[in-house]
Design a protein around this motif. Structure first.
Motif, mmCIF file in Angstrom:
data_model
loop_
_atom_site.group_PDB
_atom_site.id
_atom_site.type_symbol
_atom_site.label_atom_id
_atom_site.label_comp_id
_atom_site.label_asym_id
_atom_site.label_seq_id
_atom_site.Cartn_x
_atom_site.Cartn_y
_atom_site.Cartn_z
ATOM 1 N N SER A 38 0.633 3.055 -4.509
ATOM 2 C CA SER A 38 1.060 2.316 -3.315
ATOM 3 C C SER A 38 2.457 2.743 -2.852
ATOM 4 O O SER A 38 2.825 2.507 -1.694
ATOM 5 C CB SER A 38 1.013 0.809 -3.563
ATOM 6 N N GLN A 39 3.222 3.388 -3.714
ATOM 7 C CA GLN A 39 4.557 3.838 -3.327
ATOM 8 C C GLN A 39 4.515 4.792 -2.135
ATOM 9 O O GLN A 39 5.384 4.746 -1.263
ATOM 10 C CB GLN A 39 5.258 4.529 -4.506
ATOM 11 N N PHE A 40 3.482 5.622 -2.076
ATOM 12 C CA PHE A 40 3.352 6.567 -0.965
ATOM 13 C C PHE A 40 3.179 5.827 0.365
ATOM 14 O O PHE A 40 3.687 6.266 1.403
ATOM 15 C CB PHE A 40 2.159 7.503 -1.204
ATOM 16 N N GLN A 45 9.508 0.096 1.111
ATOM 17 C CA GLN A 45 9.379 -1.106 0.275
ATOM 18 C C GLN A 45 9.368 -2.397 1.100
ATOM 19 O O GLN A 45 9.977 -3.403 0.729
ATOM 20 C CB GLN A 45 10.463 -1.137 -0.795
ATOM 21 N N LYS A 46 8.638 -2.358 2.207
ATOM 22 C CA LYS A 46 8.495 -3.532 3.080
ATOM 23 C C LYS A 46 7.435 -4.504 2.576
ATOM 24 O O LYS A 46 7.515 -5.690 2.863
ATOM 25 C CB LYS A 46 8.074 -3.098 4.490
ATOM 26 N N TYR A 47 6.430 -3.982 1.885
ATOM 27 C CA TYR A 47 5.256 -4.791 1.553
ATOM 28 C C TYR A 47 5.056 -4.854 0.040
ATOM 29 O O TYR A 47 5.322 -3.893 -0.669
ATOM 30 C CB TYR A 47 4.001 -4.184 2.197
ATOM 31 N N LEU A 53 -0.404 -3.986 2.969
ATOM 32 C CA LEU A 53 -0.525 -2.540 3.173
ATOM 33 C C LEU A 53 -1.707 -2.218 4.084
ATOM 34 O O LEU A 53 -1.582 -1.401 4.998
ATOM 35 C CB LEU A 53 -0.672 -1.822 1.833
ATOM 36 N N LEU A 54 -2.844 -2.867 3.838
ATOM 37 C CA LEU A 54 -4.021 -2.620 4.675
ATOM 38 C C LEU A 54 -3.762 -2.966 6.140
ATOM 39 O O LEU A 54 -4.205 -2.247 7.041
ATOM 40 C CB LEU A 54 -5.222 -3.424 4.172
ATOM 41 N N LEU A 55 -3.079 -4.058 6.364
ATOM 42 C CA LEU A 55 -2.817 -4.512 7.734
ATOM 43 C C LEU A 55 -1.781 -3.662 8.463
ATOM 44 O O LEU A 55 -1.837 -3.533 9.682
ATOM 45 C CB LEU A 55 -2.342 -5.966 7.726
ATOM 46 N N ASN A 56 -0.847 -3.100 7.728
ATOM 47 C CA ASN A 56 0.312 -2.484 8.379
ATOM 48 C C ASN A 56 0.468 -0.980 8.205
ATOM 49 O O ASN A 56 1.276 -0.380 8.915
ATOM 50 C CB ASN A 56 1.595 -3.168 7.871
ATOM 51 N N VAL A 57 -0.263 -0.383 7.285
ATOM 52 C CA VAL A 57 -0.041 1.034 6.997
ATOM 53 C C VAL A 57 -1.335 1.822 7.201
ATOM 54 O O VAL A 57 -2.317 1.594 6.493
ATOM 55 C CB VAL A 57 0.471 1.227 5.547
ATOM 56 N N PRO A 58 -1.340 2.733 8.169
ATOM 57 C CA PRO A 58 -2.535 3.553 8.372
ATOM 58 C C PRO A 58 -2.864 4.362 7.110
ATOM 59 O O PRO A 58 -1.972 4.897 6.445
ATOM 60 C CB PRO A 58 -2.130 4.496 9.515
ATOM 61 N N GLY A 59 -4.128 4.388 6.767
ATOM 62 C CA GLY A 59 -4.586 5.158 5.618
ATOM 63 C C GLY A 59 -4.532 4.413 4.295
ATOM 64 O O GLY A 59 -4.965 4.945 3.269
ATOM 65 N N ALA A 60 -4.016 3.187 4.278
ATOM 66 C CA ALA A 60 -3.882 2.444 3.017
ATOM 67 C C ALA A 60 -5.233 2.125 2.384
ATOM 68 O O ALA A 60 -5.301 1.893 1.177
ATOM 69 C CB ALA A 60 -3.077 1.161 3.229
ATOM 70 N N GLU A 61 -6.316 2.166 3.150
ATOM 71 C CA GLU A 61 -7.650 1.914 2.572
ATOM 72 C C GLU A 61 -8.022 2.986 1.547
ATOM 73 O O GLU A 61 -8.899 2.793 0.719
ATOM 74 C CB GLU A 61 -8.727 1.800 3.649
ATOM 75 N N LYS A 62 -7.315 4.124 1.582
ATOM 76 C CA LYS A 62 -7.560 5.180 0.593
ATOM 77 C C LYS A 62 -7.153 4.747 -0.816
ATOM 78 O O LYS A 62 -7.526 5.391 -1.795
ATOM 79 C CB LYS A 62 -6.807 6.456 0.969
#
Length: 168
Positions: A38-40, A45-47, A53-62
């Motif tokens: 999740s560090q990537f 370090q907002k979340y 992460l899913l709501l705010n970061v594109p590609g976090a579903e990976k």
């Protein structure tokens, strides 16, 4: 005579309440991997949670895939036998080739909030009959033998028929 070929799915939920050693190791190692991977997706370090992460970061579903790799050795320990599902004789009998790892919830600051799901998909089975709340099934093999070995088991929570196909 037509036969119904089914694939069962067993959804195993693992969280901090599990006491079985295998479950605990899977829980701890997947949490450690989630924190690392999740560090990537959280370089500023907002979340702290997987949901954020899913709501705010594109590609976090990976992260489902990336974290799932941390438990492959544990799955190999199962020797392709689905855990927890027993036949009427108390034997583990369902085998699998495929599974899907899923992060249900997690928080990088709290292992107690880490929850995963392992979805095991059985090898094809022949649905012989339904007897009350029990399924009578046989391993699917292309054979001309008259005698077929079966397993009788009661449907339980988190086990469902994933797919069905009629042949013959």
């Amino acid at each position: 005579m037509p036969q119904k070929i089914i694939t069962l799915c067993y959804r195993k939920i693992i969280d901090s309440t599990k006491t079985n050693p295998w479950d605990k190791f899977v829980h701890e190692d997947s949490f450690a991997e989630f924190r690392m991977q999740s560090q990537f997706y959280n370089q500023e370090q907002k979340y702290s949670t997987f949901a954020e992460l899913l709501l705010n970061v594109p590609g976090a579903e990976k992260l489902h895939f990336l974290v799932g790799g941390s438990i492959i050795d544990y799955l190999q320990q199962l020797k392709s036998v689905i855990p927890d599902v027993l036949d009427n004789l108390g034997r583990r009998f369902l085998t699998f080739d495929n599974f899907k790892f899923e992060l249900v919830n997690s928080d990088i600051n709290n292992i107690e909030k880490h929850k995963i799901a392992l979805n095991f998909f059985s090898r094809p089975l022949i649905w012989q009959d339904t007897i009350g709340e029990h399924l009578l099934i046989a391993q699917f093999k292309e054979t001309t033998e008259d005698e077929v070995f079966t397993n009788l088991f009661q449907l339980q929570p988190f086990v469902s028929i994933h797919s069905i196909k009629t042949i013959g």
